[in-house]
Every structure is written in structure tokens, then in C-alpha cells.
Design an enzyme around this catalytic site. Structure first.
Site, PDB file in Angstrom:
ATOM      1  N   SER A   1       0.342 -10.083  10.031  1.00  0.00           N
ATOM      2  CA  SER A   1      -0.220  -8.899   9.366  1.00  0.00           C
ATOM      3  C   SER A   1      -1.731  -8.803   9.572  1.00  0.00           C
ATOM      4  O   SER A   1      -2.486  -9.676   9.138  1.00  0.00           O
ATOM      5  CB  SER A   1       0.116  -8.964   7.868  1.00  0.00           C
ATOM      6  OG  SER A   1      -0.784  -8.182   7.128  1.00  0.00           O
TER       7      SER A   1
ATOM      8  N   GLU B   1      -0.303  -0.691  16.237  1.00  0.00           N
ATOM      9  CA  GLU B   1      -1.050   0.526  15.881  1.00  0.00           C
ATOM     10  C   GLU B   1      -2.013   0.928  16.996  1.00  0.00           C
ATOM     11  O   GLU B   1      -2.088   2.109  17.375  1.00  0.00           O
ATOM     12  CB  GLU B   1      -1.828   0.303  14.572  1.00  0.00           C
ATOM     13  CG  GLU B   1      -2.601   1.553  14.148  1.00  0.00           C
ATOM     14  CD  GLU B   1      -3.500   1.332  12.938  1.00  0.00           C
ATOM     15  OE1 GLU B   1      -3.170   0.510  12.066  1.00  0.00           O
ATOM     16  OE2 GLU B   1      -4.542   2.005  12.872  1.00  0.00           O
TER      17      GLU B   1
ATOM     18  N   HIS C   1       4.689  -5.475   8.955  1.00  0.00           N
ATOM     19  CA  HIS C   1       4.536  -6.864   9.390  1.00  0.00           C
ATOM     20  C   HIS C   1       4.723  -7.830   8.222  1.00  0.00           C
ATOM     21  O   HIS C   1       3.762  -8.385   7.690  1.00  0.00           O
ATOM     22  CB  HIS C   1       3.173  -7.065  10.065  1.00  0.00           C
ATOM     23  CG  HIS C   1       3.140  -6.494  11.450  1.00  0.00           C
ATOM     24  ND1 HIS C   1       1.986  -6.130  12.085  1.00  0.00           N
ATOM     25  CD2 HIS C   1       4.148  -6.241  12.332  1.00  0.00           C
ATOM     26  CE1 HIS C   1       2.275  -5.654  13.298  1.00  0.00           C
ATOM     27  NE2 HIS C   1       3.581  -5.717  13.457  1.00  0.00           N
TER      28      HIS C   1
ATOM     29  N   THR D   1      -6.729   1.081  11.328  1.00  0.00           N
ATOM     30  CA  THR D   1      -6.827   1.290   9.866  1.00  0.00           C
ATOM     31  C   THR D   1      -7.095   0.033   9.047  1.00  0.00           C
ATOM     32  O   THR D   1      -7.599   0.127   7.933  1.00  0.00           O
ATOM     33  CB  THR D   1      -5.520   1.905   9.340  1.00  0.00           C
ATOM     34  OG1 THR D   1      -4.427   1.073   9.764  1.00  0.00           O
ATOM     35  CG2 THR D   1      -5.328   3.316   9.840  1.00  0.00           C
TER      36      THR D   1
ATOM     37  N   CYS E   1       0.856  -1.194   0.000  1.00  0.00           N
ATOM     38  CA  CYS E   1       0.000   0.000   0.000  1.00  0.00           C
ATOM     39  C   CYS E   1       0.887   1.238   0.000  1.00  0.00           C
ATOM     40  O   CYS E   1       2.112   1.145   0.153  1.00  0.00           O
ATOM     41  CB  CYS E   1      -0.880   0.002   1.249  1.00  0.00           C
ATOM     42  SG  CYS E   1       0.113   0.091   2.762  1.00  0.00           S
TER      43      CYS E   1
ATOM     44  N   ASN F   1      -3.955  -6.664   8.288  1.00  0.00           N
ATOM     45  CA  ASN F   1      -4.786  -6.485   7.089  1.00  0.00           C
ATOM     46  C   ASN F   1      -4.878  -7.775   6.273  1.00  0.00           C
ATOM     47  O   ASN F   1      -5.897  -8.044   5.646  1.00  0.00           O
ATOM     48  CB  ASN F   1      -4.306  -5.287   6.267  1.00  0.00           C
ATOM     49  CG  ASN F   1      -3.061  -5.580   5.474  1.00  0.00           C
ATOM     50  OD1 ASN F   1      -3.130  -6.083   4.376  1.00  0.00           O
ATOM     51  ND2 ASN F   1      -1.897  -5.280   6.058  1.00  0.00           N
TER      52      ASN F   1
ATOM     53  N   CYS G   1      -8.380   2.636   6.507  1.00  0.00           N
ATOM     54  CA  CYS G   1      -7.730   3.385   5.416  1.00  0.00           C
ATOM     55  C   CYS G   1      -8.235   2.923   4.047  1.00  0.00           C
ATOM     56  O   CYS G   1      -8.779   1.830   3.907  1.00  0.00           O
ATOM     57  CB  CYS G   1      -6.219   3.248   5.506  1.00  0.00           C
ATOM     58  SG  CYS G   1      -5.621   1.636   5.007  1.00  0.00           S
TER      59      CYS G   1
HETATM   60 FE1  F3S Z   1      -1.061   0.953   4.479  1.00  0.00          FE
HETATM   61 FE2  F3S Z   1      -1.210   3.166   5.858  1.00  0.00          FE
HETATM   62 FE3  F3S Z   1      -3.355   1.757   5.370  1.00  0.00          FE
HETATM   63  S1  F3S Z   1       0.358   1.615   6.032  1.00  0.00           S
HETATM   64  S2  F3S Z   1      -2.674  -0.387   5.235  1.00  0.00           S
HETATM   65  S3  F3S Z   1      -2.117   2.838   3.848  1.00  0.00           S
HETATM   66  S4  F3S Z   1      -2.859   2.841   7.234  1.00  0.00           S
END
Ligand code: F3S
Length: 271
Positions: A212, A122, A39, A156, A12, A214, A184
Site C-alpha cells: 500500500s 495508479e 492494496h 494521490t 478512505c 499510502n 487526495c
Molecule cells: Fe482513497 Fe481515493 Fe485517496 S481511494 S487514498 S480517497 S485517491
């Protein structure tokens, strides 16, 4: 087999930015990263091989310059670090936005609810700036909220659907709720695309570290629609998973490097 690779898979904006900062700063003189920059073990090891180490705490820092990871830290940690070393801040701006929203809620006299994982770096950074907060990870935990004026921020990388469910339940019980949707855009794009692909395939492969957040959320999103396997690299693939499968989907977390995605794609293609 027909393979669909998510366009949004991989690094990202915040991860690319953090890596660029580290690479540029490392050219000047020795740097240490506080915790993991991102991560992903492959990336962390690649940095180590270039002489860029991580420190578990400020006491372990053995260079004059310290990088704050993309996940961010509490202001007090940053201030303490500044007294010892020169601080280079690689916190993702979208994580900084969560810090600002949470502080704003507290300043306005509301109770802060952080939707996220209590042990994630975070979330520790966000809550480290607050004195009056509750971390909610699941909808079942909403019942523990006693305050009637509530402001909500979100880690996020949380799951969009799960967050909406939690917010809906809080709105039913609290008198006043201010919701800052701080998931995010990178997370939203990846989850939306993963959801679409997973509805159309027989098997979904999600690539990324088990650490990780996400990536784990992508696994959850895909699992709602189809059989899903979480792999860290092509080494984790098992040919038997693909037996009788016609359509395969692949996606990857925001901290997964392209090389790992390519390796997984090519190995599956050759099955
Ligand atoms: Fe990447 Fe920032 Fe979102 S590190 S996953 S764009 S909060």
C-alpha cells in the site's frame, strides 16, 4: 502505556466506495476485478472467499462483468475491456481527477510530470493516457527534466513534504510551471494527523499492507519524528518493541480494514 489511535486511521472514501460497488454488483451476477481492488491482502482474500476473483490481465477474465479497481486504468485499457465484457468502474473519483489534470496539461502543450512511483497501478493508469511525460519519484531525479514548460500532477497518495520539495526544485529550473496538487484529501488528513501524533509518542505503529503506497508514506512521515514500525496485522507485533515505551501512537493506511486496527490496538493494550 498510553495509546493514541489516529481518528483518520483506516478506510478512505474511495476504498469504501469501491467496496460498496463490488458488494452490490456481486449480488447480481459473477464479477471479476482487474488487479487488486485495493492494496490490502486481508480484503482481497475476503473477497476471494465470497467468490469474487481478481484477474491479472484482460485475457484472464472469466466472467461477463469486470470491475476496474479504485486505482484506475488508462482509457485504452477500459475501451479494450468494454469490447469483451461489461465494465463496472470503481475508480476513485479523485484518481479520475488526476487523469483529467494530466490530459489538460498535455492538451495545452506542456510536458507532463507525474510525481509518483513508476510501477504503481495508479501511475500506470495516469501515464497510459499520455504520450509526453516524465515520472519523478525523488528530488534527485528533477535534473533529468529538459522541458521548460511543465505541468505537474501527483499520485494521490504521495508524501506532502516530499512533493513540495520536488515542486520547489522544478520551479527553480523550468520557465513555466503549472502545479496541480492532486494528493487526495484522505492522504493529506492521514499524513497530517500521523505527523502530529508521531511528534508526541515514543513509538509509532503503522498498520497496512506492504504493497500500500499510502501506508508506506505514513511510515515515512512518522519515521521523521519517532521510532516507527510498519505491521500488516497484530501477528507482526513484537512485545520487545514496547519495552520502556510510555506513549504509543497507532495509525493505518486508507486500505486497512477496521478489524486489523482493532486487533493491533487490543493486543498492544494487553502488553
Ligand atoms: Fe482513497 Fe481515493 Fe485517496 S481511494 S487514498 S480517497 S485517491
Amino acid at each position: 502505556m498510553e495509546i493514541t489511535l489516529a481518528k483518520s486511521a483506516g478506510f478512505c472514501f474511495g476504498v469504501k466506495r469501491a467496496l460498496k460497488i463490488v458488494e452490490e454488483e456481486a449480488k447480481k451476477s459473477k464479477i471479476t476485478i482487474l488487479g487488486d481492488l485495493i492494496h490490502n491482502e486481508y480484503v482481497v482474500n475476503a473477497l476471494k472467499n465470497k467468490g469474487i476473483d481478481s484477474a491479472g490481465s484482460l485475457d484472464e477474465v472469466n466472467s461477463e462483468r469486470l470491475v476496474i479497481s479504485a486505482h484506475g486504468v488508462a482509457d485504452s485499457v477500459k475501451e479494450k475491456a468494454k469490447k469483451i465484457v461489461k465494465v463496472i468502474d470503481a475508480t476513485c473519483p479523485l484518481v479520475e481527477k488526476v487523469h483529467a489534470c494530466a490530459k489538460d496539461i498535455e492538451k495545452n502543450g506542456m510536458h507532463v510530470v507525474v510525481i509518483g512511483q513508476p510501477n504503481h497501478t495508479e501511475v500506470k493508469g495516469i501515464t497510459g493516457n499520455l504520450s509526453n511525460y516524465t515520472i519523478i519519484e525523488n528530488v534527485e531525479e528533477v535534473g533529468k527534466l529538459k522541458d521548460k514548460n511543465i505541468g505537474i500532477v501527483v499520485q494521490t497518495t504521495q508524501d506532502i513534504e516530499k512533493v513540495n520539495e520536488i515542486v520547489k526544485k522544478i520551479k527553480k529550473t523550468a520557465k513555466y510551471v503549472k502545479f496541480y496538487d492532486t494528493i487526495c484529501f484522505a492522504t493529506k488528513d492521514r499524513q497530517t494527523e500521523a505527523k502530529e501524533i508521531s511528534k508526541k509518542v515514543d513509538l509509532m505503529i503503522v498498520i497496512g499492507s506492504k504493497k500500500s503506497s499510502n501506508t508506506k508514506r505514513l511510515v515515512e512521515v512518522c519515521s521523521r519524528n519517532t521510532e516507527t514500525k510498519h505491521v500488516e496485522s497484530d501477528n507482526d507485533l513484537d512485545k520487545r518493541w514496547f519495552k520502556k515505551k510510555k506513549k504509543i501512537g497507532i495509525t493505518a493506511g486508507a486500505s486497512t480494514p477496521n478489524i486489523l486496527i482493532e486487533n493491533v490496538f487490543n493486543k498492544i493494550k494487553n502488553y
